[in-house]
Design a protein around this motif. Structure first.
Motif, short mmCIF file in Angstrom:
data_model
loop_
_atom_site.label_atom_id
_atom_site.label_comp_id
_atom_site.label_asym_id
_atom_site.label_seq_id
_atom_site.Cartn_x
_atom_site.Cartn_y
_atom_site.Cartn_z
N SER A 40 6.49 -5.84 1.83
CA SER A 40 5.69 -4.95 2.67
C SER A 40 4.73 -4.13 1.80
O SER A 40 5.13 -3.61 0.76
CB SER A 40 6.62 -4.02 3.45
OG SER A 40 5.86 -3.15 4.25
N GLY A 41 3.48 -4.05 2.22
CA GLY A 41 2.48 -3.28 1.47
C GLY A 41 1.85 -4.02 0.32
O GLY A 41 1.05 -3.45 -0.44
N LYS A 44 -0.89 -8.57 2.11
CA LYS A 44 -0.99 -9.81 2.89
C LYS A 44 -1.96 -9.69 4.06
O LYS A 44 -2.84 -10.53 4.24
CB LYS A 44 0.40 -10.23 3.42
CG LYS A 44 1.45 -10.35 2.34
CD LYS A 44 2.79 -10.75 2.91
CE LYS A 44 3.40 -9.73 3.86
NZ LYS A 44 3.75 -8.42 3.23
N SER A 45 -1.79 -8.63 4.87
CA SER A 45 -2.69 -8.46 6.03
C SER A 45 -4.12 -8.20 5.56
O SER A 45 -5.08 -8.70 6.16
CB SER A 45 -2.23 -7.28 6.90
OG SER A 45 -0.97 -7.56 7.45
N THR A 46 -4.26 -7.44 4.47
CA THR A 46 -5.58 -7.19 3.91
C THR A 46 -6.27 -8.51 3.56
O THR A 46 -7.43 -8.73 3.93
CB THR A 46 -5.47 -6.30 2.65
OG1 THR A 46 -4.82 -5.08 3.01
CG2 THR A 46 -6.82 -6.01 2.04
N1 ATP Z 1 -7.23 0.79 6.41
C1 ATP Z 1 -6.52 1.16 5.34
N2 ATP Z 1 -6.81 2.30 4.68
C2 ATP Z 1 -6.11 2.67 3.58
N3 ATP Z 1 -5.11 1.95 3.04
C3 ATP Z 1 -4.77 0.81 3.65
C4 ATP Z 1 -5.46 0.34 4.84
N4 ATP Z 1 -4.90 -0.84 5.20
C5 ATP Z 1 -3.93 -1.09 4.31
N5 ATP Z 1 -3.85 -0.12 3.38
C6 ATP Z 1 -2.93 -0.07 2.21
O1 ATP Z 1 -3.13 -1.26 1.47
C7 ATP Z 1 -1.90 -1.78 1.00
C8 ATP Z 1 -1.73 -3.22 1.52
O2 ATP Z 1 -1.56 -3.16 2.94
P1 ATP Z 1 -1.35 -4.45 3.83
O3 ATP Z 1 -1.41 -4.02 5.25
O4 ATP Z 1 -2.30 -5.51 3.41
O5 ATP Z 1 0.14 -4.88 3.42
P2 ATP Z 1 1.07 -6.07 3.96
O6 ATP Z 1 1.42 -6.92 2.79
O7 ATP Z 1 0.41 -6.71 5.12
O8 ATP Z 1 2.38 -5.28 4.42
P3 ATP Z 1 3.37 -5.56 5.69
O9 ATP Z 1 4.27 -6.71 5.27
O10 ATP Z 1 4.14 -4.27 5.78
O11 ATP Z 1 2.55 -5.82 6.89
C9 ATP Z 1 -0.82 -0.82 1.46
O12 ATP Z 1 -0.55 0.06 0.40
C10 ATP Z 1 -1.48 -0.08 2.62
O13 ATP Z 1 -0.97 1.21 2.75
#
Ligand code: ATP
Ligand code: MG
Length: 220
Positions: A40-41, A44-46
């Protein structure tokens, strides 16, 4: 082929900034299923949002079939999104007071499809996800798993070339999750590119490639 080169993404400014992606370089082949895994974090979603033209990288490039999609105008981005992608977002991104049909129709309306054709396409995909009987229910009254299946139906209804799915089986019981995976496998067999963010080893095991993202970097 989707080719990602030296992509970085920083959210926010100065003290409050977060480096979500740190120099990501990778290729995703056409017509296969790719899993993106990681804690998590980790970003991936980014990464998925960058591929799907929902957001732009801070630096680096993303090319689809050789065309750089990373730095085009907002208008051009919207066009590319509609042309190439079907999205299943992590929070579903459904419109709560629209009915099931109205939600699934959204991409078809954007694509300029007429009422009759829309009805056929929507009912066809609804029966595939097993929710035809809910077609006139407002989505705010559906369960989490049902919402997830509606989000998947909406992503597939416009027959996109590339399907981007963020945790598509996360809220589903085992059996429904397997049904959803069957749908994705069918998409793959139709020659589509399917990219799935998942925490599930079972889902990843059904994919052709697995990309691990740890702390904004590809884990080799
Ligand atoms: N719009 C935003 N503004 C600021 N920080 C962000 C934003 N979107 C994501 N982040 C930060 O960027 C990092 C990556 O976030 P992301 O959502 O890509 O993680 P993830 O791998 O998809 O996590 P999860 O498995 O919990 O969904 C995290 O530290 C998150 O807090
Ligand atoms: Mg995420």
């Amino acid at each position: 082929m989707i080719s990602i080169e030296h992509v970085c993404k920083t959210y926010g400014k100065k003290d409050a900034s977060v480096e979500a992606l740190k120099d990501i370089t990778l290729n995703i082949p056409d017509s296969g299923m790719t899993a993106i895994m990681g804690p998590s974090g980790s970003g991936k979603s980014t990464l998925l949002n960058m591929i799907g033209c929902l957001d732009s990288p801070s630096s680096g490039s993303i090319k689809i079939d050789g065309k750089d999609i990373s730095q085009v105008s907002v208008k051009e981005k919207a066009k590319l999104r509609n042309k190439f992608f079907g999205f299943v977002m992590q929070d579903f991104a459904l419109i709560p007071d629209y009915t099931v049909i109205q939600n699934i129709e959204v991409p078809l309306v954007y694509a300029g499809k007429k009422g009759k054709e829309r009805k056929v396409l929507v009912e066809n995909i609804l029966s595939k996800v097993g929710l035809l009987e809910k077609r006139n229910t407002e989505v705010q009254y559906l369960s989490g798993g049902q919402k997830q299946r509606i989000a998947i139906a909406r992503a597939l209804v416009n027959d996109p070339k590339i399907i981007l799915a963020d945790e598509p089986t996360g809220a589903l019981d085992l059996k429904t999750g397997q049904e959803v995976m069957k749908l994705f496998l069918k998409m793959k067999q139709m020659g589509k590119t399917v990219i799935i963010v998942t925490h599930s080893k079972e889902v990843a095991a059904q994919c052709d490639n697995v990309i691990n993202i740890i702390d904004g970097k590809v884990d080799k």
